[in-house]
Design a protein around this motif. Structure first.
Motif, PDB file in Angstrom:
ATOM      1  N   PHE A 173      -0.384  -0.716  -8.376  1.00  0.00           N
ATOM      2  CA  PHE A 173       1.053  -0.943  -8.516  1.00  0.00           C
ATOM      3  C   PHE A 173       1.481  -1.027  -9.980  1.00  0.00           C
ATOM      4  O   PHE A 173       2.478  -0.402 -10.384  1.00  0.00           O
ATOM      5  N   HIS A 174       0.749  -1.779 -10.797  1.00  0.00           N
ATOM      6  CA  HIS A 174       1.180  -1.983 -12.176  1.00  0.00           C
ATOM      7  C   HIS A 174       1.195  -0.682 -12.977  1.00  0.00           C
ATOM      8  O   HIS A 174       1.905  -0.563 -13.973  1.00  0.00           O
ATOM      9  N   GLU A 175       0.428   0.311 -12.516  1.00  0.00           N
ATOM     10  CA  GLU A 175       0.367   1.588 -13.229  1.00  0.00           C
ATOM     11  C   GLU A 175       1.606   2.451 -12.988  1.00  0.00           C
ATOM     12  O   GLU A 175       1.895   3.358 -13.783  1.00  0.00           O
ATOM     13  N   VAL A 176       2.323   2.185 -11.909  1.00  0.00           N
ATOM     14  CA  VAL A 176       3.502   3.002 -11.576  1.00  0.00           C
ATOM     15  C   VAL A 176       4.763   2.149 -11.419  1.00  0.00           C
ATOM     16  O   VAL A 176       5.802   2.650 -10.976  1.00  0.00           O
ATOM     17  N   VAL A 221       0.818  -1.213   0.000  1.00  0.00           N
ATOM     18  CA  VAL A 221       0.000   0.000   0.000  1.00  0.00           C
ATOM     19  C   VAL A 221       0.857   1.272   0.000  1.00  0.00           C
ATOM     20  O   VAL A 221       0.362   2.360  -0.300  1.00  0.00           O
ATOM     21  N   GLU A 222       2.127   1.145   0.355  1.00  0.00           N
ATOM     22  CA  GLU A 222       3.021   2.300   0.339  1.00  0.00           C
ATOM     23  C   GLU A 222       4.435   1.810   0.054  1.00  0.00           C
ATOM     24  O   GLU A 222       4.869   0.774   0.566  1.00  0.00           O
ATOM     25  N   LEU A 223       5.152   2.550  -0.769  1.00  0.00           N
ATOM     26  CA  LEU A 223       6.522   2.217  -1.146  1.00  0.00           C
ATOM     27  C   LEU A 223       7.341   3.505  -1.115  1.00  0.00           C
ATOM     28  O   LEU A 223       6.922   4.520  -1.656  1.00  0.00           O
ATOM     29  N   HIS A 257       8.372   8.110  -3.610  1.00  0.00           N
ATOM     30  CA  HIS A 257       7.364   7.811  -2.594  1.00  0.00           C
ATOM     31  C   HIS A 257       6.024   7.608  -3.274  1.00  0.00           C
ATOM     32  O   HIS A 257       5.521   8.506  -3.961  1.00  0.00           O
ATOM     33  N   LEU A 258       5.457   6.417  -3.099  1.00  0.00           N
ATOM     34  CA  LEU A 258       4.215   6.057  -3.774  1.00  0.00           C
ATOM     35  C   LEU A 258       3.210   5.481  -2.783  1.00  0.00           C
ATOM     36  O   LEU A 258       3.547   4.588  -1.996  1.00  0.00           O
ATOM     37  N   TYR A 259       1.982   6.003  -2.806  1.00  0.00           N
ATOM     38  CA  TYR A 259       0.852   5.314  -2.186  1.00  0.00           C
ATOM     39  C   TYR A 259       0.181   4.495  -3.275  1.00  0.00           C
ATOM     40  O   TYR A 259       0.106   4.926  -4.436  1.00  0.00           O
TER      41      TYR A 259
END
Length: 246
Positions: free
Chosen positions: A70-73, A22-24, A40-42
């Protein structure tokens, strides 16, 4: 040397049970200096977090629903970690989640995206055997403030881990002893490893400090009745603010 400090937050403990990232967050270091360039990705997991996980990170399903999947980013992560050493605390946990997400996105395992993966938890256990080596425990051990960490967050945790890693490995870029691995006593080794002086920060003395230094050298001169050894080894020019003695 480019290093990436990485952390994730997830909906639960096991991707085999359908849990998702859910967060990276990734923090970049180059030659042991933080660059300020981070990723930084939610992420929308398309499911609820387990209550235990929600208590850890506080990221609700409603909040995450506004963010990409996730697959979109995934390409952002691929580009960011390329060629770098990636440092993760308890790497096995994060990597199994990343591998599951990358597989869903039609990509290869995380290990194939970067140069190498280093587990800072395993390193800490070797350095401090028999002691607690959680991120909180290491922050306390190395005097790194985590008072603002009321909930786990991937970006904050990766920033804290970067500070912990620098503290744990302090001195590795200086005079390392690089002995032959086959020589238990260190004999016949290669001696001191190569040292890159370009990583050192050079601090020049100010004009006021130069004046004060000259005054201190004069005290030494007077004490020994002649120019002190410092002057003969490394004579310094008189600073512009110094007053000549008559």
């Amino acid at each position: 040397m480019r290093q990436i400090i990485l952390d994730t937050e997830t909906t639960g403990l096991d991707p085999a049970q359908g849990h998702r990232v859910v967060e990276l967050a990734c923090v970049e270091m180059v030659n042991r200096s933080l660059t300020g360039r981070h990723l930084h990705l939610y992420l929308n997991p398309d499911r609820d977090s387990d209550p235990e996980a929600l208590n850890v990170h506080g990221l609700t399903t409603e909040f995450l629903s506004a963010y990409p999947r996730f697959h979109e980013v995934a390409s952002q992560l691929v580009d960011y970690v390329a060629g770098a050493e990636v440092i993760i605390h308890n790497a096995a946990f994060d990597v199994k989640f990343l591998d599951a997400e990358l597989n869903r996105a039609g990509l290869g395992p995380f290990r194939t995206l970067c140069d190498s993966i280093t587990d800072s938890l395993l390193y800490a256990r070797e350095l401090h055997p028999g002691k607690r080596n959680s991120l909180d425990a290491l922050c306390e051990r190395y005097g790194i403030s985590n008072a603002h960490r009321t909930l786990h967050g991937a970006l904050l945790d990766s920033e804290l881990l970067a500070e912990v890693w620098l503290a744990m490995t302090r001195g590795q870029d200086t005079l390392l002893m690089d002995f032959d691995a086959h020589d238990g006593q260190g004999g016949g080794g290669q001696g001191l490893a190569a040292f890159d002086a370009s990583v050192l920060k050079v601090l020049r003395a100010s004009e006021a400090e130069m004046v004060e230094h000259q005054q201190y050298l004069k005290v030494l001169d007077d004490a020994v009745g002649k120019p002190c050894l410092w002057r003969s080894l490394d004579p310094l020019p008189e600073p512009s603010g110094a007053v000549a003695e008559s």
